[in-house]
Design a protein around this motif. Structure first.
Motif, PDB file in Angstrom:
ATOM      1  N   ALA A 173       0.830  -1.205   0.000  1.00 24.58           N
ATOM      2  CA  ALA A 173       0.000   0.000   0.000  1.00 24.58           C
ATOM      3  C   ALA A 173       0.862   1.250   0.000  1.00 24.58           C
ATOM      4  O   ALA A 173       0.559   2.237  -0.686  1.00 24.58           O
ATOM      5  N   MET A 174       1.970   1.213   0.777  1.00 21.52           N
ATOM      6  CA  MET A 174       2.830   2.391   0.843  1.00 21.52           C
ATOM      7  C   MET A 174       3.475   2.677  -0.518  1.00 21.52           C
ATOM      8  O   MET A 174       3.666   3.833  -0.881  1.00 21.52           O
ATOM      9  N   LEU A 175       3.802   1.627  -1.259  1.00 19.83           N
ATOM     10  CA  LEU A 175       4.420   1.805  -2.571  1.00 19.83           C
ATOM     11  C   LEU A 175       3.403   2.099  -3.660  1.00 19.83           C
ATOM     12  O   LEU A 175       3.774   2.416  -4.791  1.00 19.83           O
ATOM     13  N   GLY A 176       2.109   1.961  -3.344  1.00 23.32           N
ATOM     14  CA  GLY A 176       1.076   2.213  -4.332  1.00 23.32           C
ATOM     15  C   GLY A 176       1.015   1.160  -5.418  1.00 23.32           C
ATOM     16  O   GLY A 176       0.693   1.465  -6.574  1.00 23.32           O
ATOM     17  N   LEU A 177       1.298  -0.096  -5.065  1.00 25.99           N
ATOM     18  CA  LEU A 177       1.259  -1.172  -6.056  1.00 25.99           C
ATOM     19  C   LEU A 177      -0.173  -1.469  -6.481  1.00 25.99           C
ATOM     20  O   LEU A 177      -1.118  -1.227  -5.715  1.00 25.99           O
ATOM     21  N   PRO A 178      -0.361  -2.021  -7.697  1.00 24.13           N
ATOM     22  CA  PRO A 178      -1.706  -2.423  -8.125  1.00 24.13           C
ATOM     23  C   PRO A 178      -2.301  -3.444  -7.158  1.00 24.13           C
ATOM     24  O   PRO A 178      -1.572  -4.183  -6.487  1.00 24.13           O
ATOM     25  N   GLY A 179      -3.607  -3.515  -7.114  1.00 17.98           N
ATOM     26  CA  GLY A 179      -4.302  -4.347  -6.141  1.00 17.98           C
ATOM     27  C   GLY A 179      -3.869  -5.800  -6.098  1.00 17.98           C
ATOM     28  O   GLY A 179      -3.653  -6.355  -5.024  1.00 17.98           O
ATOM     29  N   VAL A 180      -3.728  -6.427  -7.254  1.00 20.04           N
ATOM     30  CA  VAL A 180      -3.395  -7.849  -7.264  1.00 20.04           C
ATOM     31  C   VAL A 180      -1.973  -8.100  -6.779  1.00 20.04           C
ATOM     32  O   VAL A 180      -1.645  -9.212  -6.364  1.00 20.04           O
ATOM     33  N   LEU A 181      -1.115  -7.075  -6.829  1.00 20.00           N
ATOM     34  CA  LEU A 181       0.233  -7.198  -6.286  1.00 20.00           C
ATOM     35  C   LEU A 181       0.273  -6.775  -4.819  1.00 20.00           C
ATOM     36  O   LEU A 181       0.990  -7.378  -4.007  1.00 20.00           O
ATOM     37  N   ALA A 182      -0.500  -5.752  -4.485  1.00 20.74           N
ATOM     38  CA  ALA A 182      -0.477  -5.229  -3.118  1.00 20.74           C
ATOM     39  C   ALA A 182      -1.198  -6.142  -2.144  1.00 20.74           C
ATOM     40  O   ALA A 182      -0.783  -6.271  -0.984  1.00 20.74           O
ATOM     41  N   ALA A 242      -1.170 -13.961  -9.633  1.00 23.10           N
ATOM     42  CA  ALA A 242      -1.957 -14.821 -10.513  1.00 23.10           C
ATOM     43  C   ALA A 242      -2.979 -15.619  -9.706  1.00 23.10           C
ATOM     44  O   ALA A 242      -4.135 -15.776 -10.120  1.00 23.10           O
ATOM     45  N   ASP A 243      -2.555 -16.116  -8.545  1.00 22.75           N
ATOM     46  CA  ASP A 243      -3.469 -16.851  -7.671  1.00 22.75           C
ATOM     47  C   ASP A 243      -4.591 -15.930  -7.192  1.00 22.75           C
ATOM     48  O   ASP A 243      -5.757 -16.332  -7.106  1.00 22.75           O
ATOM     49  N   GLU A 244      -4.225 -14.685  -6.878  1.00 21.90           N
ATOM     50  CA  GLU A 244      -5.212 -13.696  -6.439  1.00 21.90           C
ATOM     51  C   GLU A 244      -6.252 -13.454  -7.528  1.00 21.90           C
ATOM     52  O   GLU A 244      -7.463 -13.384  -7.259  1.00 21.90           O
ATOM     53  N   MET A 245      -5.802 -13.324  -8.753  1.00 26.84           N
ATOM     54  CA  MET A 245      -6.705 -13.062  -9.877  1.00 26.84           C
ATOM     55  C   MET A 245      -7.640 -14.242 -10.112  1.00 26.84           C
ATOM     56  O   MET A 245      -8.829 -14.056 -10.394  1.00 26.84           O
ATOM     57  N   ARG A 246      -7.129 -15.457  -9.979  1.00 26.86           N
ATOM     58  CA  ARG A 246      -7.984 -16.641 -10.168  1.00 26.86           C
ATOM     59  C   ARG A 246      -9.090 -16.684  -9.117  1.00 26.86           C
ATOM     60  O   ARG A 246     -10.246 -16.959  -9.431  1.00 26.86           O
ATOM     61  N   HIS A 247      -8.717 -16.420  -7.862  1.00 23.08           N
ATOM     62  CA  HIS A 247      -9.711 -16.451  -6.803  1.00 23.08           C
ATOM     63  C   HIS A 247     -10.726 -15.326  -6.955  1.00 23.08           C
ATOM     64  O   HIS A 247     -11.921 -15.500  -6.649  1.00 23.08           O
ATOM     65  N   ARG A 248     -10.274 -14.155  -7.415  1.00 24.36           N
ATOM     66  CA  ARG A 248     -11.211 -13.059  -7.642  1.00 24.36           C
ATOM     67  C   ARG A 248     -12.210 -13.428  -8.727  1.00 24.36           C
ATOM     68  O   ARG A 248     -13.402 -13.131  -8.613  1.00 24.36           O
ATOM     69  N   ALA A 249     -11.712 -14.054  -9.793  1.00 23.08           N
ATOM     70  CA  ALA A 249     -12.593 -14.443 -10.893  1.00 23.08           C
ATOM     71  C   ALA A 249     -13.632 -15.463 -10.431  1.00 23.08           C
ATOM     72  O   ALA A 249     -14.774 -15.465 -10.922  1.00 23.08           O
TER      73      ALA A 249
END
Length: 315
Positions: free
Chosen positions: A119-128, A244-251
């Motif tokens: 969050a401090m670095l402002g990374l995209p959601g799936v990375l943060a 990638a795992d985060e994106m799969r679970h979101r989908a």
């Protein structure tokens, strides 16, 4: 009566990165030491940039215990979350050993939960999000162990100071001078409430002007770029897999499973730790206005009793 001794353990946050004075880092721990008491406390900063919980346990802790400090701060764990070897069980086991060692010695321990680096670095959601999940796990462990050992714990993972850019240096990971002073002031308040800090609290307002934009850009182009390269070699491959795992679970609408899995890992890590040895409460008279901390000797008692040398081991 010997002087009060304060030893700081941890990583770049405690080393003072973001608060330059001359050619050195100062930081919140040095600011805090200046306001602990009169005459000034004996201060030793063992923190090193990049340190993980393993470094604190294996290298910094033995050096700190040899100094027999009255106060010790232990802020560490963010670098663990930025490594592909992150394991919350290992983090919990190491921190438990560190806190226990200081507690057995009668040292007042300072701890803190910290913001997540994504969050401090402002990374995209799936990375943060994966990094945030790791930092929440570390913070949960620190919360639990701080309560277990009666540490003085600072809630620094959230609040106005996290979102205030004036508190942070150009790298967005370390506080600037204003942020370091905020930490020092808040820790001083905890110690004063416990009757340990008797000196004047550090000033909250900066002593020096903030870095210029050109200086910030220069840092990002030099030291900042080197930091990113090191993290890319170590963390990025795994972070991409986590994303990638985060994106799969979101989908699939099953992101809650990842949070549940992380929470269960924290619970297992804490449950695996052996119960701390019961400590009898010493009878003593506290300093005027001092609040007794369970399981710890009063500061006046610690400073007035000659130090005991360890008994020689049997041949």
């Amino acid at each position: 009566m010997r002087p009060v001794r304060y030893v700081a353990l941890g990583d770049s946050l405690t080393e003072g990165v973001g608060d330059p004075v001359g050619n050195e880092w100062r930081g919140w721990a040095a600011l805090l030491a200046g306001g602990l008491c009169e005459p000034p406390a004996e201060f030793t900063n063992l923190a090193v940039s990049g340190a993980q919980t393993r470094d604190v346990l294996e290298t910094q802790l033995p050096a700190a215990l040899a100094l027999r400090p009255d106060v010790a701060s232990v802020l560490v764990g963010v670098n663990d979350t930025l490594r592909r070897t992150f394991d919350i069980h290992n983090v919990a086991e190491r921190l438990d050993k560190v806190y226990a060692a200081f507690t057995r010695q009668g040292t007042a321990v300072l701890t803190a939960c910290l913001p997540d680096p994504g969050a401090m670095l402002g990374l995209p959601g799936v990375l943060a999000t994966p990094l945030a999940r790791r930092q929440r796990a570390v913070n949960t462990v620190v919360h639990a162990l701080s309560e277990r050992y009666g540490a003085l714990h600072l809630h620094a993972a959230e609040g106005d100071w996290v979102d205030d850019r004036a508190m942070w240096s150009s790298d967005r990971l370390h506080p600037g001078e204003r942020g370091h002073r905020q930490l020092a002031v808040r820790f001083h308040g905890l110690l004063a409430d416990a009757g340990i800090a008797t000196g004047t609290a550090p000033r909250p307002e900066p002593e020096f002007p903030p870095p210029t934009r050109s200086a910030s850009l220069l840092w990002l182009a030099t030291a900042g770029t080197a930091w990113v390269v090191r993290r890319c070699n170590d963390l990025l491959p795994q972070l991409l897999r986590l994303a990638a795992d985060e994106m799969r679970h979101r989908a699939r609408g099953t992101s809650g499973r990842l949070d549940l899995r992380a929470a269960q890992a924290v619970s297992r890590a804490l449950a695996s730790l052996s119960a701390p040895e019961p400590r009898p409460l010493p009878e003593h008279r506290s300093m005027p206005g001092q609040r007794s901390v369970p399981g710890q000797r009063s500061l006046s008692e610690r400073l007035s009793v000659p130090e005991q040398q360890p008994e020689p081991e049997a041949a």
